[in-house]
Design a protein around this motif. Structure first.
Motif, mmCIF file in Angstrom:
data_model
loop_
_atom_site.group_PDB
_atom_site.id
_atom_site.type_symbol
_atom_site.label_atom_id
_atom_site.label_comp_id
_atom_site.label_asym_id
_atom_site.label_seq_id
_atom_site.Cartn_x
_atom_site.Cartn_y
_atom_site.Cartn_z
ATOM 1 N N THR A 387 0.778 -1.191 -0.106
ATOM 2 C CA THR A 387 0.054 0.054 -0.001
ATOM 3 C C THR A 387 0.683 1.120 0.100
ATOM 4 O OG1 THR A 387 -0.240 -0.151 2.466
ATOM 5 C CG2 THR A 387 -1.298 -1.298 1.460
ATOM 6 N N GLY A 449 -2.075 4.577 2.084
ATOM 7 C CA GLY A 449 -2.270 2.870 3.206
ATOM 8 C C GLY A 449 -3.109 2.673 3.629
ATOM 9 N N GLY A 452 -6.100 2.576 2.582
ATOM 10 C CA GLY A 452 -6.019 0.990 1.427
ATOM 11 C C GLY A 452 -5.700 0.983 0.227
ATOM 12 N N PRO A 454 -3.880 0.630 -2.878
ATOM 13 C CA PRO A 454 -2.242 -0.134 -3.249
ATOM 14 C C PRO A 454 -1.560 0.846 -3.984
ATOM 15 C CG PRO A 454 -4.847 -0.818 -3.983
ATOM 16 C CD PRO A 454 -5.094 0.818 -3.303
ATOM 17 N N ALA B 268 -3.500 -6.195 -4.456
ATOM 18 C CA ALA B 268 -2.732 -5.180 -4.472
ATOM 19 C C ALA B 268 -1.071 -5.974 -5.157
ATOM 20 C CB ALA B 268 -2.810 -6.117 -2.572
#
Lengths: 530, 414, 277
Positions: A387, A449, A452, A454, B268
């Motif tokens: 993140t 970060g 949330g 990325p 991610a």
């Protein structure tokens, strides 16, 4: 080292053995540590601006949600090459430039141990830099899978991917040769009486850094060689169908990669540990514990690598081991910070530009250290891995850590290198602009970060818009402020008030016993250190 | 600044508000509801949360969603524990910051040359050095203990009520309910026009999918993850779950969410050009609704099977084909079919899209390793592939007039 | 540790060779990248790069040798060379350590984990050697106690002959030096020949899964180092014939000897971990 004195300064100033060719050949064929150091520093400054320009494009694209200026394919090239070039083209070469200039001066040597090899280490950099920059213009564009080059994504690219592997190989050859040169210079060429424990801390940090380089650059070579053969010769190192494992690349890469992080920060520690005592007019606190702290950081760096990989799904035992070792790093790092504060305590502090950068280093690097501690904890890391929190963390250690220490060092030694004082007013302006813009850019990234967002995405959900806009404004300001740095350095190189041999009243290392700029061969007759 | 008192006043007035802001507590934390449902919460957690609540009231202006300063509201026990651990570490860090920065600030303000402060000579003190080595070790031990317990429970995937296999593809997720015959793809449903700024962006811009993962509330859901191409990472922040999906290997993780609702996350791990456009959406529903939903899915599967032999008209296939193309092909080959020179070939006027139909179907079914052209055989149905082939062969400069039926695709499958 | 002398440390005059070396590597890398991507010019550009590199090596080492003969390396410089060579060999150790690490990883972690993923690779069992679950190749490993054992004997013997040559040099027995060197070189060439033969008769290649990949990467890089070491020994033999080495000063000989022993030790590890286990 705090009691270093010099009783033999006579005879350094004769220039009759000066063999430097004039013009371009002076630089192309140099065997002089100061000329080569200068080349390293200019090269890294150029790369700093090149990779910085890529960052400006990144921040421009991220100013608001949606795709505005670059397509995702190009965006990924920008982030990848920004990282790769900043690390291998800007931070590392500039620190080697410092080593070239300062190590012989600070240990009382005439030059580096292998002056010709030294020149080769430098001239390999433009070769590799040319290859890397050229990849932007080949079909398919530059590499775009992140500077960490993870397979299998790295298998998917075109010729740029092969060129970049070879360029990194060349960079590795350069680093290994440069590091061997530094180690041998330190071990073999100290002035009489300068025992290891009398060496300035900067020299110590570089000795340990050079050891790390020799130990891990070959491992990087190993990792990218396997990538190259997987791409071109049909091996299956990272392909499960053939019994390989993509995660194995990450293990090998980070075995290099974590020591690499310390390679970029330890010499910065050394620079700051030189500057703080000078402007506090008080000896460095806890010299011996500083040396041991650096050594233990270096040792620990070999057994923490997998903390970059907690989300790959290691077994419980692996996660715990790497969490504990990573947390341990906080101890020697903490000792260093405490020592710096104790050095300042009850000093007689003045605030010239190098000192401002060094103080900012202590404050901001500590923030980077704290976010590192947060990330060391597996459960929190799993939430924050990949993140913007990680982006914030490593910019706090690499920009406000390494890069700001480098700037501090440049201001500190420019008078010695050029013989002129830099413009103090502009220097302070540069400092304040940099420090403020840096925090505007990167502090909000912690929040992004946590919330949330990325990393490595060209576009983001709407709830991240405000902080991204702030970060972009800060980023563009940060980039623009560095033009001022360029101006100040050029101005100082071209002229200015004479600096004298000893412009800083608190400095006590050997380089200040020489003229500014120092003679062609630094110490022809070695000084005697008591 | 003449003396310490003045300095402290200055700190209180100018720095303290920053610290409060930094502590992020207040803001969006709004004391996660989940906490109330769990018994036996540690003392510090309660203390810090009430402190946060206090801050939240002190600085209401900051309590806007857009300036979220902390981890999202936890929806699972694990996420709550992560949240609490993070809060604990943050407070410890603030304490250390004070210990480090305060003397530094005093030195900077008081022990300065301009104030004519004479430098001391000391450069060593063994006692002090031992103290500041030992105390951090103790602090670290205090941090390691809760972290260790939490890691152990995160790794414990046993005794799950339901197992779902998650497969990452460039750039979408596939969910397969093991034991039930349910398997589907979950694609981003944000229109390209919103990304390009031609339409206003919706509320869940980039965080919305065509078919979300549906799970029952209050049950332990185990995910087994893998990937078909490159490494992806399945992540829902509110669950505290992030796990890489690694091609050729299986990894597992778990979550249990009590509160029904829609939870959003993203891929991610950098996975190529579509990495930013690979959302995860999870619908948590009551077990009763979940049972109904499962029946509906099975009915859909049966209906699709019944349609297997059907032939389609050009217009039908073209309109379905455009949807399939947008979801699966446009990220690389672009909506206008020109690709990205050097990286992704153009389809408009390409040899494959205007040559033999069989070759066209084959490359979609089997991909072209090791390039980014994936094998879509397992991802798309015969109908989808027939539709997209038909679409590509009649769009842009490609005017072949070919009409490809699902049966043609089925025939090419090996 | 410090061997300070009254003579100033020798700092060589400006030299063109480093720049030539950089141009060589730039050309070589460009050519290689072009070759890998099937561009016609690739092999020619590569050959040009290799040519420039050879030119640089001749020129640079020529300089070093003549400086050495002129007595410029008598004092502290000699210690620098020793330190330098030791750290270079250390970097080589780490290079091989990386590949050994990869081997240990796949054998102990990677392959067993693949066998655990039965839903992806049904029926795959962890075993070594393996070509992996997705390739259908059966791997017949090399029998350790055939050619590899013979090669072990050859390399160990070559270590002995080299040391014998060194003793000759130290005692001023030039003929023992030359004979020992010649025998070492012969054994080196014999090793390379046998290794080549083994490669030819093997029925697996580096494309055959992880076993083929690790086998060829490790033995291949080792073989490359043996070739390099043999070439270095040949150079040393020629320099011995030219009478360059004195009983008290012969660093070049020692450096090559260290290198040769390093290559020897790597082979022993290979023999144990690649062939026997």
């Amino acid at each position: 080292m705090n009691t270093t004195t010099v009783n033999d300064t006579a005879g350094h100033h004769d220039h009759d053995h000066d063999h430097a060719p004039a013009g371009l050949m002076r630089w192309l064929t140099s065997t002089n540590h100061k000329d080569i150091g200068t080349l390293y520093l200019w090269f890294s400054l150029f790369m700093f601006f090149f990779a910085g320009a890529l960052a400006m494009l990144i921040r421009a694209e991220l100013f608001q949600p949606g795709l505005q200026y670059v397509q995702p394919a190009v965006f990924n090239q920008l982030t990848t090459m920004h990282g790769l070039i900043m690390i291998f083209g800007a931070i590392m070469p500039s620190l080697v430039g410092f080593a070239n200039w300062q190590v012989p001066l600070m240990i009382g040597a005439p030059d580096m141990a292998f002056p010709r090899l030294n020149n080769w280490s430098f001239w390999l950099l433009p070769a590799a830099g040319t290859l890397l920059i050229a990849t932007f213009f080949v079909p398919g564009g530059a590499i775009s899978g992140g500077w960490t080059m993870y397979p299998p994504l790295y298998m998917q690219g075109g010729i740029a991917y092969d060129i970049s592997i070879l360029a990194v190989h060349i960079l590795g050859v350069s680093s290994i040769m440069g590091a061997i040169n530094i180690i041998v210079t330190i071990l073999n060429m100290r002035a009489p009486g300068m025992t290891l424990m009398k060496m300035p801390l900067f020299v110590w940090t570089w000795l340990i850094t050079a050891f790390l380089l020799v130990a891990v650059m070959p491992v990087l070579a190993c990792a990218i060689t396997m990538l190259l053969t997987d791409r071109n010769f049909g091996t299956h190192f990272f392909d499960a169908a053939g019994g390989g494992d993509p995660v194995m690349f990450q293990h090998v890469f980070w075995f290099f990669g974590h020591p690499e992080v310390y390679i970029m920060i330890l010499p910065a520690f050394g620079i700051v540990s030189t500057i703080l005592p000078t402007f506090a007019r008080k000896p460095l606190f806890g010299y011996v514990s500083m040396v041991y702290a650096v050594a233990s950081i270096a040792f620990l760096s070999f057994i923490v690598w997998a903390h970059h990989m907690f989300t790959t799904g290691m077994p419980l035992g692996g996660q715990l081991f790497f969490m504990y070792t990573t947390m341990l790093i906080a101890i020697p790092t903490g000792i260093k910070v405490f020592n710096w504060v104790a050095t300042l305590w009850r000093g007689s502090i003045s605030f010239e530009t190098p000192m401002l950068f060094s103080l900012a280093f202590v404050i901001l690097f500590t923030i980077g250290g704290f976010s590192g501690l947060v990330l060391a904890l597996v459960p929190v890391d799993i939430q924050l891995q990949d993140t913007y929190y990680v982006v914030a963390h490593f910019h706090y250690v690499l920009f406000s850590g390494s890069a700001m220490a480098i700037m501090a060092g440049v201001y500190y030694w420019l008078p010695k290198w050029t013989g002129h004082m830099y413009d103090e007013k502009l220097g302070k302006l540069h400092f304040w602009l940099t420090a403020i813009a840096f925090n505007i850019t990167f502090f909000p990234m912690h929040f992004l970060g946590l919330a949330g967002m990325p990393r490595r995405i060209p576009d983001y959900a709407l709830q991240f818009a405000d902080f991204n806009a702030i970060a972009s404004v800060g980023g563009l300001l940060l980039g623009a402020s560095q033009l001022l740095f360029l101006y100040i350095v050029v101005k100082c190189a071209r002229g200015g008030a004479p600096a004298g041999d000893q412009p800083w009243e608190g400095a006590d290392t050997l380089e200040w016993t020489l003229s500014s700029p120092p003679p062609y061969h630094s110490f022809v007759t070695p000084p005697l250190v008591k | 600044m003449q003396n310490v008192d003045e300095f402290l006043l200055h700190m209180w007035q100018n720095v303290a508000p920053l610290v409060i802001l930094k502590s992020m507590g207040g803001i969006n934390l709004s004391i996660p509801k989940y906490r109330d449902q769990r018994a036996g919460h540690s003392c510090w957690a309660r203390t810090t949360s009430s402190l946060f609540a206090l801050f939240a009231r002190l600085v209401p202006a900051l309590a806007r969603a857009d300036f979220a300063l902390n981890l999202p509201t936890p929806a699972s026990g694990l996420a709550q524990d992560i949240y609490d651990l993070h809060t604990l570490i943050l407070w410890i860090c603030f304490a250390i910051v004070l210990v480090v920065y305060l003397p530094m600030a005093i030195a900077i303000l008081k022990h300065r040359k301009s104030a004519d402060h004479q430098p001391a000579k000391f450069h060593d003190n063994l006692t002090v050095e031992i103290i500041w080595t030992v105390i951090p070790i103790l602090i670290l031990l205090g941090m390691a203990w809760p972290a260790t317990k939490l890691v152990a429970s995160m790794k414990d995937t046993s005794k799950s009520d339901l197992t779902i296999k998650v497969t990452g593809y460039q750039w979408k997720w596939e969910y397969e309910y093991l034991g039930d015959d349910i398997r589907f793809m979950s694609n981003s449903s944000t229109p390209k026009e919103q990304i390009d700024g031609e339409q206003p962006k919706g509320e869940h811009y980039l965080l919305e999918v065509d078919r979300p993962l549906v799970v029952p509330a209050g049950q332990k859901v185990r995910l087994v993850l893998t990937s078909s191409d490159v490494i992806h990472a399945w992540w829902v922040p509110a669950f505290g779950v992030k796990q890489d999906a690694i091609p050729g290997f299986i990894r597992d993780t778990w979550f249990k969410v009590d509160q029904p609702g829609t939870y959003r996350g993203q891929c991610a791990e950098l996975c190529g050009v579509g990495h930013g456009f690979m959302p995860v959406v999870v619908e948590v529903v009551s077990p009763e609704k979940f049972a109904v939903w499962k029946q509906e899915q099975k009915a859909l599967v049966a209906a699709a099977a019944a349609n297997a032999g059907k032939t389609y008209q050009m217009a039908e296939l073209q309109s379905l084909g455009e949807k399939v193309y947008t979801a699966n092909c446009a990220a690389c080959h672009q909506a206008n079919g020109v690709g990205i020179p050097g990286a992704f070939p153009a389809l408009s006027g390409s040899k494959i899209a205007t040559g033999e139909v069989a070759g066209h179907i084959d490359i979609i079914l089997n991909g072209k390793p090791p390039t980014a052209m994936a094998a879509f055989g397992k991802q798309l149905s015969d109908l989808d592939i027939a539709a997209v082939v038909t679409y590509e062969r009649n769009k842009w400069d490609n005017k072949t007039g070919d009409l490809v039926q699902p049966a043609d695709v089925a025939a090419r499958r090996k | 540790m410090q061997t300070h002398t009254n003579n100033a440390y020798y700092v060589p005059p400006p030299s063109i060779w480093p720049l030539v070396g950089s141009i060589a590597l730039l050309t070589l890398a460009t050519g290689f990248a072009l070759l890998l991507n099937k561009t016609a010019a690739g092999p020619y550009v590569m050959a040009l790069g290799a040519g420039i590199l050879l030119f640089m090596l001749f020129g640079w080492f020529g300089n070093v040798i003549s400086e050495s003969l002129a007595g410029k390396y008598a004092g502290q410089e000699d210690a620098s060379f020793r330190w330098g060579m030791m750290w270079f060999i250390f970097s080589e150790v780490m290079f091989f350590a990386g590949f050994f690490g990869a081997l240990f990883y796949v054998r102990n972690i990677g392959v067993p984990m693949l066998a655990d993923a039965q839903s992806l690779w049904p029926g795959f069992a962890a075993a070594w050697p393996t070509a992996g679950p997705g390739l259908k190749t059966e791997i017949m490993p090399v029998h350790a106690w055939g050619i590899p054992a013979l090669n072990t004997l050859i390399l160990l013997t070559s270590g002995v002959t080299l040391t014998w040559a060194h003793w000759g040099l130290q005692k001023g027995k030039q003929s023992q030096l030359k004979l020992g060197l010649a025998m070492t070189i012969a054994l080196g060439i014999l090793f390379i020949g046998l290794q080549w033969y083994e490669y030819v008769v093997l029925d697996f290649t580096l494309r055959d899964g992880i076993f083929g990949a690790t086998f060829f990467m490790l033995t291949g890089f080792h073989g490359f180092h043996v070739i390099l070491g043999t070439v270095m020994l040949i150079v040393i033999l020629f320099r011995s014939l030219a009478g360059h080495f004195k009983p008290e000063r012969h660093f070049a000989f020692e450096a090559v000897a260290w290198y040769w022993h390093f290559v020897d030790v790597v082979w022993l590890l290979l023999f144990v971990f690649v062939y026997i286990l």
